[in-house]
Design a protein around this motif. Structure first.
Motif, mmCIF file in Angstrom:
data_model
loop_
_atom_site.group_PDB
_atom_site.id
_atom_site.type_symbol
_atom_site.label_atom_id
_atom_site.label_comp_id
_atom_site.label_asym_id
_atom_site.label_seq_id
_atom_site.Cartn_x
_atom_site.Cartn_y
_atom_site.Cartn_z
ATOM 1 N N LEU A 177 0.634 -1.160 0.220
ATOM 2 C CA LEU A 177 -0.384 0.094 0.199
ATOM 3 C C LEU A 177 0.380 1.546 -0.096
ATOM 4 C CD1 LEU A 177 -2.804 -1.058 2.470
ATOM 5 C CD2 LEU A 177 -2.867 -0.628 -0.380
ATOM 6 N N ASP A 178 2.187 1.543 0.816
ATOM 7 C CA ASP A 178 2.276 2.225 0.559
ATOM 8 C C ASP A 178 3.442 2.685 -0.389
ATOM 9 O OD1 ASP A 178 2.461 3.033 3.404
ATOM 10 O OD2 ASP A 178 4.166 1.901 4.111
ATOM 11 N N THR A 179 3.421 2.037 -1.634
ATOM 12 C CA THR A 179 4.214 1.369 -2.815
ATOM 13 C C THR A 179 3.058 2.581 -3.596
ATOM 14 O OG1 THR A 179 5.673 -0.688 -2.417
ATOM 15 C CG2 THR A 179 5.059 0.480 -4.474
ATOM 16 N N LEU A 180 1.986 2.820 -3.263
ATOM 17 C CA LEU A 180 0.474 2.654 -4.247
ATOM 18 C C LEU A 180 0.273 4.348 -3.781
ATOM 19 C CD1 LEU A 180 -1.332 3.423 -6.581
ATOM 20 C CD2 LEU A 180 -2.991 2.035 -4.507
ATOM 21 N N LEU A 181 0.163 4.087 -2.637
ATOM 22 C CA LEU A 181 0.104 5.481 -1.439
ATOM 23 C C LEU A 181 0.525 7.085 -1.139
ATOM 24 C CD1 LEU A 181 -2.883 3.724 1.184
ATOM 25 C CD2 LEU A 181 -3.365 5.175 -1.379
ATOM 26 N N GLY A 182 2.160 6.129 -1.716
ATOM 27 C CA GLY A 182 3.419 6.903 -1.108
ATOM 28 C C GLY A 182 3.529 7.715 0.785
ATOM 29 N N LYS B 157 -7.479 3.518 5.296
ATOM 30 C CA LYS B 157 -8.692 2.875 5.042
ATOM 31 C C LYS B 157 -9.446 4.752 4.539
ATOM 32 C CE LYS B 157 -9.875 0.554 9.681
ATOM 33 N NZ LYS B 157 -10.270 0.357 10.671
ATOM 34 N N GLN B 158 -9.258 6.055 4.978
ATOM 35 C CA GLN B 158 -9.495 7.127 4.377
ATOM 36 C C GLN B 158 -9.199 6.846 2.426
ATOM 37 O OE1 GLN B 158 -7.806 9.952 6.510
ATOM 38 N NE2 GLN B 158 -9.244 10.382 8.580
ATOM 39 N N GLN B 159 -7.597 6.457 2.615
ATOM 40 C CA GLN B 159 -7.094 6.517 1.322
ATOM 41 C C GLN B 159 -7.934 5.272 0.572
ATOM 42 O OE1 GLN B 159 -4.637 9.394 0.430
ATOM 43 N NE2 GLN B 159 -5.464 9.368 2.468
ATOM 44 N N LEU B 160 -8.203 4.201 0.548
ATOM 45 C CA LEU B 160 -8.408 3.159 0.111
ATOM 46 C C LEU B 160 -9.959 3.718 0.222
ATOM 47 C CD1 LEU B 160 -7.212 -0.099 1.935
ATOM 48 C CD2 LEU B 160 -6.228 1.223 -0.737
ATOM 49 N N ALA B 161 -10.172 4.374 0.802
ATOM 50 C CA ALA B 161 -12.087 4.932 0.467
ATOM 51 C C ALA B 161 -12.627 5.583 -0.705
ATOM 52 C CB ALA B 161 -13.160 5.434 1.680
ATOM 53 N N GLN B 162 -11.381 6.324 -0.817
ATOM 54 C CA GLN B 162 -10.864 6.856 -1.607
ATOM 55 C C GLN B 162 -11.275 6.646 -3.280
ATOM 56 O OE1 GLN B 162 -8.576 10.543 -1.152
ATOM 57 N NE2 GLN B 162 -9.502 11.032 0.789
ATOM 58 N N MET B 163 -10.334 4.758 -2.618
ATOM 59 C CA MET B 163 -10.139 4.725 -4.544
ATOM 60 C C MET B 163 -10.930 3.231 -4.579
ATOM 61 S SD MET B 163 -6.396 4.359 -2.924
ATOM 62 C CE MET B 163 -5.474 4.311 -5.231
ATOM 63 N N ASP B 164 -11.513 2.276 -3.444
ATOM 64 C CA ASP B 164 -11.847 1.635 -4.139
ATOM 65 C C ASP B 164 -12.259 0.491 -2.962
ATOM 66 O OD1 ASP B 164 -12.093 -1.428 -4.472
ATOM 67 O OD2 ASP B 164 -10.873 -1.101 -6.210
ATOM 68 N N ARG B 165 -14.004 0.619 -2.537
ATOM 69 C CA ARG B 165 -14.618 0.175 -1.420
ATOM 70 C C ARG B 165 -14.369 -1.278 -1.105
ATOM 71 N NH1 ARG B 165 -16.394 3.773 2.303
ATOM 72 N NH2 ARG B 165 -17.339 5.372 1.213
ATOM 73 N N LYS B 166 -13.992 -2.196 -2.244
ATOM 74 C CA LYS B 166 -13.837 -3.751 -2.048
ATOM 75 C C LYS B 166 -12.757 -4.154 -1.908
ATOM 76 C CE LYS B 166 -13.571 -8.006 -5.368
ATOM 77 N NZ LYS B 166 -13.993 -8.708 -6.099
ATOM 78 N N VAL B 167 -11.520 -3.088 -2.008
ATOM 79 C CA VAL B 167 -10.292 -3.354 -1.241
ATOM 80 C C VAL B 167 -10.182 -3.073 0.296
ATOM 81 C CG1 VAL B 167 -7.772 -2.719 -1.438
ATOM 82 C CG2 VAL B 167 -9.445 -3.220 -3.626
ATOM 83 N N LEU B 168 -11.063 -1.472 0.056
ATOM 84 C CA LEU B 168 -11.418 -1.038 1.526
ATOM 85 C C LEU B 168 -11.627 -2.041 2.671
ATOM 86 C CD1 LEU B 168 -10.905 1.257 3.943
ATOM 87 C CD2 LEU B 168 -13.291 1.874 3.032
#
Length: 125
Positions: free
Chosen positions: A50-55, A68-79
């Motif tokens: 995740l750090d690779t993707l989210l920075g 959780k906040q970062q993933l909520a903006q990107m993809d609910r299934k992955v969240l």
């Protein structure tokens, strides 16, 4: 070595700990020390991916709520998978040492799903 391969290596190491050290018997691991180590290792692999993707977070230290906040903006299934991985790998295995083989398998599957998702997102970017 790229970070996705590194994250996958963490998962492989967690599986090795469970297989070689935790002593599976009748659907339960007998040595919770290694269950805890495997849970921590696998969860760390998720965070590496995740750090690779989210920075980098701009202020302060990263915590589970930030992910959780970062993933909520990107993809609910992955969240949802992240919620499950956090609960299973980090809390149930790492802290509590839950000895259930089924719990460990479920957590490792969630971890692999998240890592593969990150790998796909990076490849398509």
């Amino acid at each position: 070595m790229n970070t996705i391969q590194e994250a996958k290596r963490y998962i492989d190491n967690a599986r090795d700990l469970l297989r070689e050290k935790a002593k599976k018997e009748d659907g339960y691991y007998q040595d919770t020390k290694y269950v805890k180590m495997a849970g921590h290792t696998a969860y760390s692999g998720v965070l590496v991916a995740l750090d690779t993707l989210l920075g980098i977070k701009k202020k302060g230290r990263k915590d589970v709520e930030w992910y959780k906040q970062q993933l909520a903006q990107m993809d609910r299934k992955v969240l949802s998978a992240f919620h499950s991985a956090y609960d299973t790998l980090h809390l149930s295995m790492s802290y509590d040492g839950n000895p259930s083989v089924k719990v460990a398998q479920s957590g490792l599957e969630d971890a692999e799903m998240i890592i593969n998702w990150v790998e796909t997102r990076i490849a398509n970017a």
